[in-house]
Structure formats: C-alpha cells, structure tokens
Design an enzyme around this catalytic site. Sequence first.
Site, PDB file in Angstrom:
ATOM      1  N   GLU A  41      -0.284   2.594  -3.143  1.00  0.00           N
ATOM      2  CA  GLU A  41       1.127   2.734  -3.699  1.00  0.00           C
ATOM      3  C   GLU A  41       1.035   3.891  -4.339  1.00  0.00           C
ATOM      4  O   GLU A  41       0.257   3.965  -5.504  1.00  0.00           O
ATOM      5  CB  GLU A  41       1.657   1.533  -4.122  1.00  0.00           C
ATOM      6  CG  GLU A  41       3.094   1.824  -4.435  1.00  0.00           C
ATOM      7  CD  GLU A  41       3.909   0.660  -5.373  1.00  0.00           C
ATOM      8  OE1 GLU A  41       5.184   0.820  -5.438  1.00  0.00           O
ATOM      9  OE2 GLU A  41       3.345  -0.073  -5.773  1.00  0.00           O
ATOM     10  N   LYS A 110      10.272   1.644   0.311  1.00  0.00           N
ATOM     11  CA  LYS A 110      10.271   0.406  -0.364  1.00  0.00           C
ATOM     12  C   LYS A 110      11.540  -0.221  -0.589  1.00  0.00           C
ATOM     13  O   LYS A 110      12.484   0.463  -1.300  1.00  0.00           O
ATOM     14  CB  LYS A 110       9.405   0.561  -1.665  1.00  0.00           C
ATOM     15  CG  LYS A 110       9.020  -0.810  -2.481  1.00  0.00           C
ATOM     16  CD  LYS A 110       8.293  -0.568  -3.677  1.00  0.00           C
ATOM     17  CE  LYS A 110       7.800  -1.701  -4.390  1.00  0.00           C
ATOM     18  NZ  LYS A 110       6.979  -1.411  -5.554  1.00  0.00           N
ATOM     19  N   CYS A 142       3.846  -3.207  -2.110  1.00  0.00           N
ATOM     20  CA  CYS A 142       3.749  -3.987  -3.245  1.00  0.00           C
ATOM     21  C   CYS A 142       4.494  -5.158  -3.283  1.00  0.00           C
ATOM     22  O   CYS A 142       4.388  -6.246  -2.901  1.00  0.00           O
ATOM     23  CB  CYS A 142       3.704  -3.027  -4.653  1.00  0.00           C
ATOM     24  SG  CYS A 142       2.915  -3.617  -5.932  1.00  0.00           S
TER      25      CYS A 142
END
Length: 268
Positions: A41, A110, A142
Amino acid sequence: MKIALAQMKPVLHDKKKNLVMMLHHIQKASQQNCQLILFPELVVTGYFTREKTKELAEDINGESISQLKDWAREYNLMVIAGFPEQVQEEVFNSAVIIDQNGEVLGTYQKVHLWDEEEKYFSAGQEFPVWKTAFGTMGVMICYDTEFPETARILADKGAELILAPTANMTPLEHLQKTYIQSRAAENQVFVVTTNRIGVEETTHFFGQSAAANPFGELLVLGDGEENQYYVDLDFSQIKAARSQFCYITDRRPSVYQSAMKRKGETII
C-alpha cells in the site's frame, strides 16, 4: 501463475528512491519467471504522507505510473502498486493495475479508510474486477481485508485472485494471517497480500506477507525483513474447493436481505 510479493521499506515522500527499489524488485521477479508482482500500500510515496498527500498524488498518466508502465512492458510482468491517486479534486488511496503489455487496466480506490486516512483521502465507491490473460482479479487494500463484504463482492463478480497491497502495523500481526486465510476459504479463491516493513513516525510495519489458497491454506508467510517471496497458483484448485465445500452455492441471500431490511439496512 507465479506471483512475486515485494516486501519492502518505502522512503517517506521520496518517489524517486522508491521507484529505484521497485525496479530492483521487478527485475528480480522477472528473473524468477513471475507473471505478476504485488507491491505494498502507498509504496510509491510511503504511508504517512499527511499534509503532503495532495502534492504527492498523481493520476494514471503521472510520472511514476508511466515509469511503472514502461517497466511492466519491458519485463513482461503485471504490476500492482499502491499510490495516492488524483482524480480531479479528490485524492484516493489507490492501487494501479498494469498488465504485462504496460497498459493500465484500472485502479482500485480503497473503500474502507483506516483511522486518520479519511482526513487526506476520499473513500472509494466500487469493487471492480479485471479479466486478464491469467484469470479474473480484484484488489482490496489493507483495512479492506477486515471486512468480509469486500472479498465476497469481488468473488461474486468473478474474481479468482484477490490481491491486497497492505501497510499493516504492530500489534496486528495475529490478525493479518487470519484475515487472508479466512477471505480465501470463505470465498474459495486465492488471496495474496504484500505488507510493507520499516518504521514511519512511531508506527512499526511488520511485513509477514502471505498468500492462501481456496481451501484457506497458507502458501507462503514472510518474516519482518526486506525480501521477495514467491507463490505458484493453480486456478484449478478453485473448482476443486467449490466441489468439496459449497459455501458459494449454499448462501441464502434472500434471508440475509430480509433480516437486514428488518433492521433498516441493506446488504448484498
């Protein structure tokens, strides 16, 4: 399909140094005859970009992404890497998906923002999948891995492989492996995560990059050092898993919908 997990320590705010390290990993993955390399990330910029986020952000035609496109083409390797994506006036915590011909297939933005990320990033609104030469792929970043809905939607849309670039920190070591195995087992797909290492501010990123097969079995588990790990995927295992355990076909969406509507909510 052979995948490289590029577990590395990005330098905060230094795109040039990070790209040099990324090239090293791309070259190494190519030498190992990999078809895809997965970076962590926000690997292009480092994680705690804070007030510099907008300054460091770029669109898919930006200098860093253009460089990665060139390397993907040169080394015949799919590249998935996290970066702050500028889309008009918004910035997203994104991952770019570049195919082996150097073409950007798209970006994943995200959806589930962790802690203070919402101060600097807009939340994504979609869970796209991409049909590639190797199979259908989706991405989650994540914190997304901690929400079962993310992987379920991707699998429901046909993803056979879910890639998770991550910047996961201590003391969550015991959870990362659990999430990766669970998302793989309950959706009977491959799930692969590359986590970064190093310390930014007072946060320690622990690595332990991992991959799990459609039975939820670990295929690889890294340590906390800079390294590159490899995993071979046999997509026929998806059919084998789904013929043995019927999690997908035994779902009861109508019951879920009815129960959630009684609570005034809507789910998939």
